[in-house]
Design a protein around this motif. Structure first.
Motif, PDB file in Angstrom:
ATOM      1  N   TYR A  51       0.821  -1.204   0.000  1.00 37.36           N
ATOM      2  CA  TYR A  51       0.000   0.000   0.000  1.00 37.36           C
ATOM      3  C   TYR A  51       0.862   1.264   0.000  1.00 37.36           C
ATOM      4  O   TYR A  51       0.555   2.250  -0.684  1.00 37.36           O
ATOM      5  CB  TYR A  51      -0.926   0.010   1.215  1.00 37.36           C
ATOM      6  CG  TYR A  51      -1.943  -1.109   1.233  1.00 37.36           C
ATOM      7  CD1 TYR A  51      -2.330  -1.761   0.066  1.00 37.36           C
ATOM      8  CD2 TYR A  51      -2.509  -1.536   2.435  1.00 37.36           C
ATOM      9  CE1 TYR A  51      -3.264  -2.794   0.088  1.00 37.36           C
ATOM     10  CE2 TYR A  51      -3.445  -2.563   2.471  1.00 37.36           C
ATOM     11  CZ  TYR A  51      -3.813  -3.189   1.294  1.00 37.36           C
ATOM     12  OH  TYR A  51      -4.734  -4.215   1.332  1.00 37.36           O
ATOM     13  N   ALA A  52       1.951   1.254   0.767  1.00 43.46           N
ATOM     14  CA  ALA A  52       2.840   2.424   0.805  1.00 43.46           C
ATOM     15  C   ALA A  52       3.451   2.672  -0.570  1.00 43.46           C
ATOM     16  O   ALA A  52       3.563   3.826  -1.013  1.00 43.46           O
ATOM     17  CB  ALA A  52       3.936   2.218   1.846  1.00 43.46           C
ATOM     18  N   GLN A  53       3.820   1.613  -1.257  1.00 45.87           N
ATOM     19  CA  GLN A  53       4.425   1.774  -2.581  1.00 45.87           C
ATOM     20  C   GLN A  53       3.400   2.223  -3.616  1.00 45.87           C
ATOM     21  O   GLN A  53       3.724   3.000  -4.518  1.00 45.87           O
ATOM     22  CB  GLN A  53       5.101   0.470  -3.004  1.00 45.87           C
ATOM     23  CG  GLN A  53       6.348   0.173  -2.186  1.00 45.87           C
ATOM     24  CD  GLN A  53       7.026  -1.126  -2.578  1.00 45.87           C
ATOM     25  OE1 GLN A  53       6.364  -2.110  -2.927  1.00 45.87           O
ATOM     26  NE2 GLN A  53       8.351  -1.151  -2.518  1.00 45.87           N
ATOM     27  N   ILE A  54       2.162   1.781  -3.490  1.00 48.91           N
ATOM     28  CA  ILE A  54       1.106   2.269  -4.390  1.00 48.91           C
ATOM     29  C   ILE A  54       0.915   3.769  -4.196  1.00 48.91           C
ATOM     30  O   ILE A  54       0.811   4.535  -5.164  1.00 48.91           O
ATOM     31  CB  ILE A  54      -0.221   1.525  -4.136  1.00 48.91           C
ATOM     32  CG1 ILE A  54      -0.119   0.069  -4.594  1.00 48.91           C
ATOM     33  CG2 ILE A  54      -1.378   2.220  -4.858  1.00 48.91           C
ATOM     34  CD1 ILE A  54      -1.329  -0.771  -4.237  1.00 48.91           C
ATOM     35  N   ALA A  55       0.879   4.204  -2.939  1.00 52.76           N
ATOM     36  CA  ALA A  55       0.718   5.635  -2.650  1.00 52.76           C
ATOM     37  C   ALA A  55       1.865   6.440  -3.238  1.00 52.76           C
ATOM     38  O   ALA A  55       1.666   7.539  -3.771  1.00 52.76           O
ATOM     39  CB  ALA A  55       0.627   5.848  -1.143  1.00 52.76           C
ATOM     40  N   ASP A  56       3.067   5.921  -3.152  1.00 51.37           N
ATOM     41  CA  ASP A  56       4.242   6.588  -3.714  1.00 51.37           C
ATOM     42  C   ASP A  56       4.140   6.670  -5.235  1.00 51.37           C
ATOM     43  O   ASP A  56       4.374   7.723  -5.839  1.00 51.37           O
ATOM     44  CB  ASP A  56       5.492   5.815  -3.300  1.00 51.37           C
ATOM     45  CG  ASP A  56       6.788   6.507  -3.677  1.00 51.37           C
ATOM     46  OD1 ASP A  56       6.820   7.746  -3.680  1.00 51.37           O
ATOM     47  OD2 ASP A  56       7.773   5.799  -3.959  1.00 51.37           O
ATOM     48  N   GLN A  57       3.761   5.575  -5.863  1.00 53.95           N
ATOM     49  CA  GLN A  57       3.649   5.533  -7.324  1.00 53.95           C
ATOM     50  C   GLN A  57       2.560   6.453  -7.850  1.00 53.95           C
ATOM     51  O   GLN A  57       2.698   7.052  -8.928  1.00 53.95           O
ATOM     52  CB  GLN A  57       3.401   4.091  -7.776  1.00 53.95           C
ATOM     53  CG  GLN A  57       4.580   3.159  -7.545  1.00 53.95           C
ATOM     54  CD  GLN A  57       4.196   1.695  -7.547  1.00 53.95           C
ATOM     55  OE1 GLN A  57       3.051   1.328  -7.851  1.00 53.95           O
ATOM     56  NE2 GLN A  57       5.132   0.830  -7.197  1.00 53.95           N
ATOM     57  N   LEU A  58       1.473   6.593  -7.091  1.00 49.82           N
ATOM     58  CA  LEU A  58       0.373   7.457  -7.505  1.00 49.82           C
ATOM     59  C   LEU A  58       0.644   8.934  -7.212  1.00 49.82           C
ATOM     60  O   LEU A  58      -0.142   9.787  -7.598  1.00 49.82           O
ATOM     61  CB  LEU A  58      -0.925   7.023  -6.818  1.00 49.82           C
ATOM     62  CG  LEU A  58      -1.497   5.672  -7.271  1.00 49.82           C
ATOM     63  CD1 LEU A  58      -2.657   5.255  -6.381  1.00 49.82           C
ATOM     64  CD2 LEU A  58      -1.942   5.735  -8.725  1.00 49.82           C
ATOM     65  N   ARG A  59       1.736   9.200  -6.512  1.00 47.92           N
ATOM     66  CA  ARG A  59       2.176  10.559  -6.219  1.00 47.92           C
ATOM     67  C   ARG A  59       1.313  11.272  -5.180  1.00 47.92           C
ATOM     68  O   ARG A  59       1.044  12.480  -5.278  1.00 47.92           O
ATOM     69  CB  ARG A  59       2.312  11.390  -7.492  1.00 47.92           C
ATOM     70  CG  ARG A  59       3.287  10.788  -8.508  1.00 47.92           C
ATOM     71  CD  ARG A  59       3.553  11.700  -9.674  1.00 47.92           C
ATOM     72  NE  ARG A  59       4.249  12.912  -9.262  1.00 47.92           N
ATOM     73  CZ  ARG A  59       5.568  12.978  -9.044  1.00 47.92           C
ATOM     74  NH1 ARG A  59       6.318  11.909  -9.176  1.00 47.92           N
ATOM     75  NH2 ARG A  59       6.125  14.121  -8.684  1.00 47.92           N
TER      76      ARG A  59
ATOM     77  N   ILE B  91      11.808   1.773   0.835  1.00 43.85           N
ATOM     78  CA  ILE B  91      10.906   1.123  -0.125  1.00 43.85           C
ATOM     79  C   ILE B  91      10.101   2.129  -0.947  1.00 43.85           C
ATOM     80  O   ILE B  91       9.317   1.739  -1.803  1.00 43.85           O
ATOM     81  CB  ILE B  91       9.937   0.150   0.576  1.00 43.85           C
ATOM     82  CG1 ILE B  91       8.980   0.891   1.517  1.00 43.85           C
ATOM     83  CG2 ILE B  91      10.704  -0.941   1.319  1.00 43.85           C
ATOM     84  CD1 ILE B  91       7.810   0.066   1.998  1.00 43.85           C
ATOM     85  N   THR B  92      10.278   3.428  -0.665  1.00 46.48           N
ATOM     86  CA  THR B  92       9.605   4.471  -1.441  1.00 46.48           C
ATOM     87  C   THR B  92      10.650   5.408  -2.032  1.00 46.48           C
ATOM     88  O   THR B  92      11.814   5.396  -1.621  1.00 46.48           O
ATOM     89  CB  THR B  92       8.622   5.273  -0.573  1.00 46.48           C
ATOM     90  OG1 THR B  92       9.339   5.880   0.520  1.00 46.48           O
ATOM     91  CG2 THR B  92       7.519   4.377  -0.015  1.00 46.48           C
TER      92      THR B  92
END
Length: 321
Positions: A51-59, A94-95
């Protein structure tokens, strides 16, 4: 653009997420919690990396974590479970771009020297993505466990802020503060900019003048748009009076984003249930009254967390970047 501008441009609103990214306060999430045998308020953190990486990718602009040293059933909230600085180190690895904020480190429960060292370490490891939110602490049961007096925590807070700022400066000996007779002693590492943006969580028994003078942003509990406007007006008047320039106002919102995009807003404590179109309208209201950053908390979500993050990222977030 510096990190404060990333979350706090005047007249603009940015969006972040408050961890834990779980829906354990929803009916479905609570049922799963009981099935797993977890106490109330202890979230399922199985998918936290994803979830943290999705948030990072979505900006999304920022991820916010909380400092809850002791789980107290009377409060029923273990936050993200992980120790705050340990977790920040993991998240920084990881971000890539998302800011990492604390809302907030309970400074009177910690030794300021170690907070200064931990925060500087995270600031360097994350390549300048830390927003160090600090709070007074409101769980009286914790203080005697750490050997501190609950009643004098406001003075400890102020003293801690002063010490950290001093420790981050280049060639800043701690001898004067600690009255040591040794050769000059310092804390390493030092933040590259000799400071880390400090964010005040709540009032912390401090005057608004002290907060505006010593902090780079103010993070307050979720409130209605009308009640929030009173605080943003008060904040902006104080920063203007002190000629400090714009300093961001931050708040949070406990969101249950339902599948129907046109579902009307139904309030609950610290937030509400709404469809994405209503969420856009609601956020426009907060932006209009001067909120610069909104941390969305999803523990009431009736839908899967990744599904909600993706929908916000696709339909809502582009309006607030």
């Amino acid at each position: 653009m510096n990190r404060i501008d990333k979350i706090g441009r005047q007249g603009k609103l940015t969006l972040g997420l408050e961890l834990p990214l779980d829906n354990d306060w929803s009916a479905k999430g609570d049922a799963k919690r009981k099935q797993d045998g977890r106490p109330f308020g202890v979230p399922d953190i199985t998918n936290h990396k994803k979830y943290a990486q999705i948030a990072d990718q979505l900006r999304f602009a920022a991820l916010w974590i909380r400092d809850v040293p002791i789980y107290d059933p009377a409060f029923g909230d273990a936050a993200q479970q992980f120790e705050a600085f340990s977790y920040l180190g993991y998240l920084s690895g990881i971000t890539k771009d998302i800011l990492l904020g604390t809302a907030a480190i309970v400074l009177p429960l910690r030794e300021p020297i170690l907070v200064a060292k931990s925060a500087a370490s995270i600031d360097i490891l994350s390549e300048g993505r830390l927003l160090l939110g600090l709070g007074l602490g409101d769980r009286a049961i914790e203080f005697p466990l750490f050997g501190y007096d609950y009643e004098n925590r406001s003075q400890r807070f102020r003293d801690g802020v002063t010490l950290m700022k001093h420790a981050w400066k280049k060639d800043s000996s701690l001898n004067q503060i600690y009255k040591t007779v040794n050769t000059n002693i310092e804390i390493y590492p030092k933040p590259p900019e000799e400071n880390i943006p400090l964010v005040m969580a709540g009032h912390g028994q401090q005057s608004l003048e002290w907060i505006a003078t010593n902090m780079q942003a103010w993070f307050n509990y979720p409130r209605s748009v009308m009640d929030t406007e009173r605080l943003t007006t008060e904040w902006n008047k104080e920063t203007e009076r002190l000629e400090l320039g714009h300093k961001p106002y931050i708040t949070a919102f406990h969101l249950n984003l339902v599948e129907d995009p046109n579902a009307p807003f139904t309030p609950h404590r610290f937030g509400g249930t709404v469809g994405r179109n209503g969420l856009v309208t609601l956020l426009q209201g907060y932006q209009r009254v001067g909120v610069n950053h909104m941390a969305l908390q999803l523990r009431h979500s009736s839908r899967p967390i990744d599904e909600v993050i993706q929908e916000i990222g696709e339909f809502v977030l582009p309006l607030y970047q």
